[in-house]
Design a protein around this motif. Structure first.
Motif, short mmCIF file in Angstrom:
data_model
loop_
_atom_site.label_atom_id
_atom_site.label_comp_id
_atom_site.label_asym_id
_atom_site.label_seq_id
_atom_site.Cartn_x
_atom_site.Cartn_y
_atom_site.Cartn_z
N UNK A 191 0.84 -1.21 0.00
CA UNK A 191 0.00 0.00 0.00
C UNK A 191 0.87 1.25 0.00
N UNK A 192 0.29 2.33 -0.53
CA UNK A 192 1.04 3.58 -0.63
C UNK A 192 0.88 4.46 0.60
N UNK A 193 0.22 3.97 1.61
CA UNK A 193 0.11 4.73 2.85
C UNK A 193 -1.19 5.50 3.00
N UNK A 194 -2.03 5.56 1.97
CA UNK A 194 -3.28 6.28 2.08
C UNK A 194 -4.34 5.37 2.73
N UNK A 195 -5.18 5.98 3.54
CA UNK A 195 -6.23 5.22 4.20
C UNK A 195 -7.41 6.15 4.47
N UNK A 196 -8.55 5.57 4.75
CA UNK A 196 -9.76 6.32 5.07
C UNK A 196 -10.08 6.09 6.53
N UNK A 197 -10.13 7.16 7.28
CA UNK A 197 -10.40 7.09 8.71
C UNK A 197 -11.92 7.01 8.92
N UNK A 198 -12.38 5.85 9.38
CA UNK A 198 -13.81 5.64 9.61
C UNK A 198 -14.13 5.55 11.10
N UNK A 199 -13.18 5.97 11.92
CA UNK A 199 -13.41 5.92 13.37
C UNK A 199 -14.47 6.93 13.76
#
Length: 204
Positions: A191-199
């Motif tokens: 992965x390139x380090x991007x993520x979606x914060x769903x907290x």
């Protein structure tokens, strides 16, 4: 001559009348002879008459306020030990349903296997202790040799000694390649380090 006396008397009267004017008055005209004055502006309203309230009504209001506060205190004490839920720790429901299939049964070892594992653990402990002692002794020898070399260098040249003890800024950053805890995965797309914060955001 008569006219001059009359004018002098009129001027005295005007000056005396001006001196008797209060300081807080405001004149419409800049001339002191024209005695037009206005009063100060008062914007206050008449005082309202206080209503007499029955003491029983006041006591009932205070009782209702006290009961409301006591109810809130009991609610806070009841929920004092409840922590905010963390969804990352709680397992999904479909995994909870498969808990019986996923749970590994306990392995019953024989006495011989238990004894063999205990002996193997003791042997491994002795090996790691010997390895640690060897590493510590090697580090002590290296540091002692370095100290002797620096002492001899100081006797030869103080300038070279100062250059030798200067930190080497070329060492950092550095990279090392060694063994990994797990073997590499073939055709793995990192992965390139991007993520979606769903907290969820919990208020205080």
């Amino acid at each position: 001559m008569f006219n001059l006396q009359i004018l002098k008397q009129l001027s005295r009267l005007t000056i005396s009348s001006v001196s008797k004017v209060p300081l807080n008055t405001r004149h419409i005209s800049s001339s002191a002879i024209v005695q037009f004055r206005i009063t100060d502006q008062l914007w206050a309203e008449p005082l309202k008459k206080k209503k007499k309230v029955d003491p029983a009504i006041i006591k009932a209001r205070e009782d209702r306020r006290r009961k409301k506060l006591e109810k809130q205190i009991r609610k806070l004490q009841k929920n004092a030990r409840q922590l905010k839920p963390i969804e990352e720790i709680e397992p999904p429901l479909h995994l909870m349903d498969q808990m019986g299939k996923r749970k590994r049964p306990a392995v019953i070892l024989s006495a011989e296997e238990t004894e063999a594992r205990a002996l193997l653990l003791k042997e491994w402990t002795r090996y790691k202790k010997q390895e640690y002692m060897t590493n510590v002794a090697q580090i002590d020898r290296i540091m002692s040799a370095q100290r002797r070399a620096l002492d001899m260098l100081y006797e030869e040249s103080e300038e070279l000694y100062n250059e030798a003890i200067m930190p080497d800024l070329q060492l950092v950053p550095s990279s090392f390649i060694g063994t990994y805890a797990t073997p590499p995965i073939k055709n793995y797309d990192s992965p390139d380090g991007e993520y979606i914060d769903v907290s969820k955001k919990w208020g205080k």
